[in-house]
Design a protein around this motif. Structure first.
Motif, PDB file in Angstrom:
ATOM      1  N   ARG A   1       0.702  -1.179  -0.010  1.00  0.00           N
ATOM      2  CA  ARG A   1       0.078  -0.120  -0.049  1.00  0.00           C
ATOM      3  C   ARG A   1       0.855   1.180   0.167  1.00  0.00           C
ATOM      4  O   ARG A   1       0.583   2.051  -0.647  1.00  0.00           O
ATOM      5  CB  ARG A   1      -0.900   0.061   1.307  1.00  0.00           C
ATOM      6  CG  ARG A   1      -2.256  -0.721   1.016  1.00  0.00           C
ATOM      7  CD  ARG A   1      -3.205  -0.281   2.202  1.00  0.00           C
ATOM      8  NE  ARG A   1      -3.871  -1.701   2.438  1.00  0.00           N
ATOM      9  CZ  ARG A   1      -4.019  -2.161   3.751  1.00  0.00           C
ATOM     10  NH1 ARG A   1      -3.528  -1.758   4.574  1.00  0.00           N
ATOM     11  NH2 ARG A   1      -4.912  -3.449   3.772  1.00  0.00           N
ATOM     12  N   ILE A   2       2.037   1.196   0.761  1.00  0.00           N
ATOM     13  CA  ILE A   2       2.809   2.334   0.918  1.00  0.00           C
ATOM     14  C   ILE A   2       3.697   2.763  -0.466  1.00  0.00           C
ATOM     15  O   ILE A   2       3.576   3.606  -0.819  1.00  0.00           O
ATOM     16  CB  ILE A   2       3.747   2.258   2.065  1.00  0.00           C
ATOM     17  CG1 ILE A   2       3.073   2.389   3.345  1.00  0.00           C
ATOM     18  CG2 ILE A   2       4.873   3.287   1.900  1.00  0.00           C
ATOM     19  CD1 ILE A   2       3.706   2.000   4.574  1.00  0.00           C
ATOM     20  N   GLU A   3       4.012   1.678  -1.221  1.00  0.00           N
ATOM     21  CA  GLU A   3       4.624   1.633  -2.466  1.00  0.00           C
ATOM     22  C   GLU A   3       3.720   2.163  -3.287  1.00  0.00           C
ATOM     23  O   GLU A   3       3.995   3.046  -4.323  1.00  0.00           O
ATOM     24  CB  GLU A   3       5.128   0.264  -2.806  1.00  0.00           C
ATOM     25  CG  GLU A   3       6.172   0.235  -3.957  1.00  0.00           C
ATOM     26  CD  GLU A   3       6.504  -1.258  -4.143  1.00  0.00           C
ATOM     27  OE1 GLU A   3       5.812  -2.037  -4.571  1.00  0.00           O
ATOM     28  OE2 GLU A   3       7.569  -1.430  -3.702  1.00  0.00           O
ATOM     29  N   GLU A   4       2.378   1.825  -3.482  1.00  0.00           N
ATOM     30  CA  GLU A   4       1.381   2.212  -4.215  1.00  0.00           C
ATOM     31  C   GLU A   4       1.263   3.543  -4.266  1.00  0.00           C
ATOM     32  O   GLU A   4       1.187   4.500  -5.108  1.00  0.00           O
ATOM     33  CB  GLU A   4       0.219   1.362  -4.414  1.00  0.00           C
ATOM     34  CG  GLU A   4      -0.908   1.733  -5.434  1.00  0.00           C
ATOM     35  CD  GLU A   4      -0.230   1.298  -6.527  1.00  0.00           C
ATOM     36  OE1 GLU A   4      -0.445   1.874  -7.571  1.00  0.00           O
ATOM     37  OE2 GLU A   4       0.452   0.215  -6.649  1.00  0.00           O
ATOM     38  N   ARG A   5       1.256   4.196  -2.928  1.00  0.00           N
ATOM     39  CA  ARG A   5       1.000   5.406  -2.738  1.00  0.00           C
ATOM     40  C   ARG A   5       2.144   6.373  -3.081  1.00  0.00           C
ATOM     41  O   ARG A   5       1.871   7.486  -3.793  1.00  0.00           O
ATOM     42  CB  ARG A   5       0.869   5.577  -1.054  1.00  0.00           C
ATOM     43  CG  ARG A   5      -0.805   5.897  -0.705  1.00  0.00           C
ATOM     44  CD  ARG A   5      -0.851   6.569   0.716  1.00  0.00           C
ATOM     45  NE  ARG A   5      -0.460   5.295   1.527  1.00  0.00           N
ATOM     46  CZ  ARG A   5      -0.214   5.520   2.797  1.00  0.00           C
ATOM     47  NH1 ARG A   5       0.080   6.568   3.390  1.00  0.00           N
ATOM     48  NH2 ARG A   5       0.041   4.441   3.638  1.00  0.00           N
ATOM     49  N   VAL A   6       3.067   5.870  -3.019  1.00  0.00           N
ATOM     50  CA  VAL A   6       4.480   6.650  -3.427  1.00  0.00           C
ATOM     51  C   VAL A   6       4.439   6.699  -4.934  1.00  0.00           C
ATOM     52  O   VAL A   6       4.882   7.725  -5.530  1.00  0.00           O
ATOM     53  CB  VAL A   6       5.701   5.863  -2.860  1.00  0.00           C
ATOM     54  CG1 VAL A   6       6.998   6.430  -3.523  1.00  0.00           C
ATOM     55  CG2 VAL A   6       5.914   6.066  -1.213  1.00  0.00           C
ATOM     56  N   LYS A   7       4.135   5.801  -5.488  1.00  0.00           N
ATOM     57  CA  LYS A   7       4.157   5.604  -7.099  1.00  0.00           C
ATOM     58  C   LYS A   7       3.207   6.669  -7.677  1.00  0.00           C
ATOM     59  O   LYS A   7       3.612   7.271  -8.662  1.00  0.00           O
ATOM     60  CB  LYS A   7       3.718   4.274  -7.685  1.00  0.00           C
ATOM     61  CG  LYS A   7       4.924   3.302  -7.579  1.00  0.00           C
ATOM     62  CD  LYS A   7       4.385   1.979  -8.266  1.00  0.00           C
ATOM     63  CE  LYS A   7       5.505   0.916  -8.366  1.00  0.00           C
ATOM     64  NZ  LYS A   7       5.112  -0.435  -8.775  1.00  0.00           N
ATOM     65  N   ASN A   8       2.003   6.751  -6.751  1.00  0.00           N
ATOM     66  CA  ASN A   8       0.746   7.524  -7.497  1.00  0.00           C
ATOM     67  C   ASN A   8       0.878   8.788  -6.853  1.00  0.00           C
ATOM     68  O   ASN A   8       0.042   9.615  -7.462  1.00  0.00           O
ATOM     69  CB  ASN A   8      -0.428   6.733  -7.188  1.00  0.00           C
ATOM     70  CG  ASN A   8      -0.730   5.388  -7.851  1.00  0.00           C
ATOM     71  OD1 ASN A   8      -0.092   5.230  -8.963  1.00  0.00           O
ATOM     72  ND2 ASN A   8      -1.406   4.772  -7.363  1.00  0.00           N
ATOM     73  N   GLY A   9       1.706   8.862  -6.070  1.00  0.00           N
ATOM     74  CA  GLY A   9       1.398  10.506  -5.585  1.00  0.00           C
ATOM     75  C   GLY A   9       2.507  11.293  -5.353  1.00  0.00           C
ATOM     76  O   GLY A   9       2.663  12.320  -4.928  1.00  0.00           O
TER      77      GLY A   9
END
Length: 51
Positions: free
Chosen positions: A43-51
């Motif tokens: 989840r954290i990795e996905e947030r960093v990629k998208n945001g």
């Protein structure tokens, strides 16, 4: 083949059972914790990629 444990058989076998149960519980808790941590990291990795 079962060794002759004499009058201590109940105590020895019950201590084996308790030990095995504790090991199984620790493995299960470790696997559950690892899955939770991996899910959180994803989840954290996905947030960093998208945001």
């Amino acid at each position: 083949m079962m060794p002759d444990l004499g009058k201590y058989a109940v105590y020895v076998l019950s201590s084996y059972a308790v030990s095995i149960a504790l090991i199984v519980a620790l493995v299960a808790l470790s696997v559950a914790r690892a899955r939770k941590v991996k899910r959180d990291l994803d989840r954290i990795e996905e947030r960093v990629k998208n945001g």
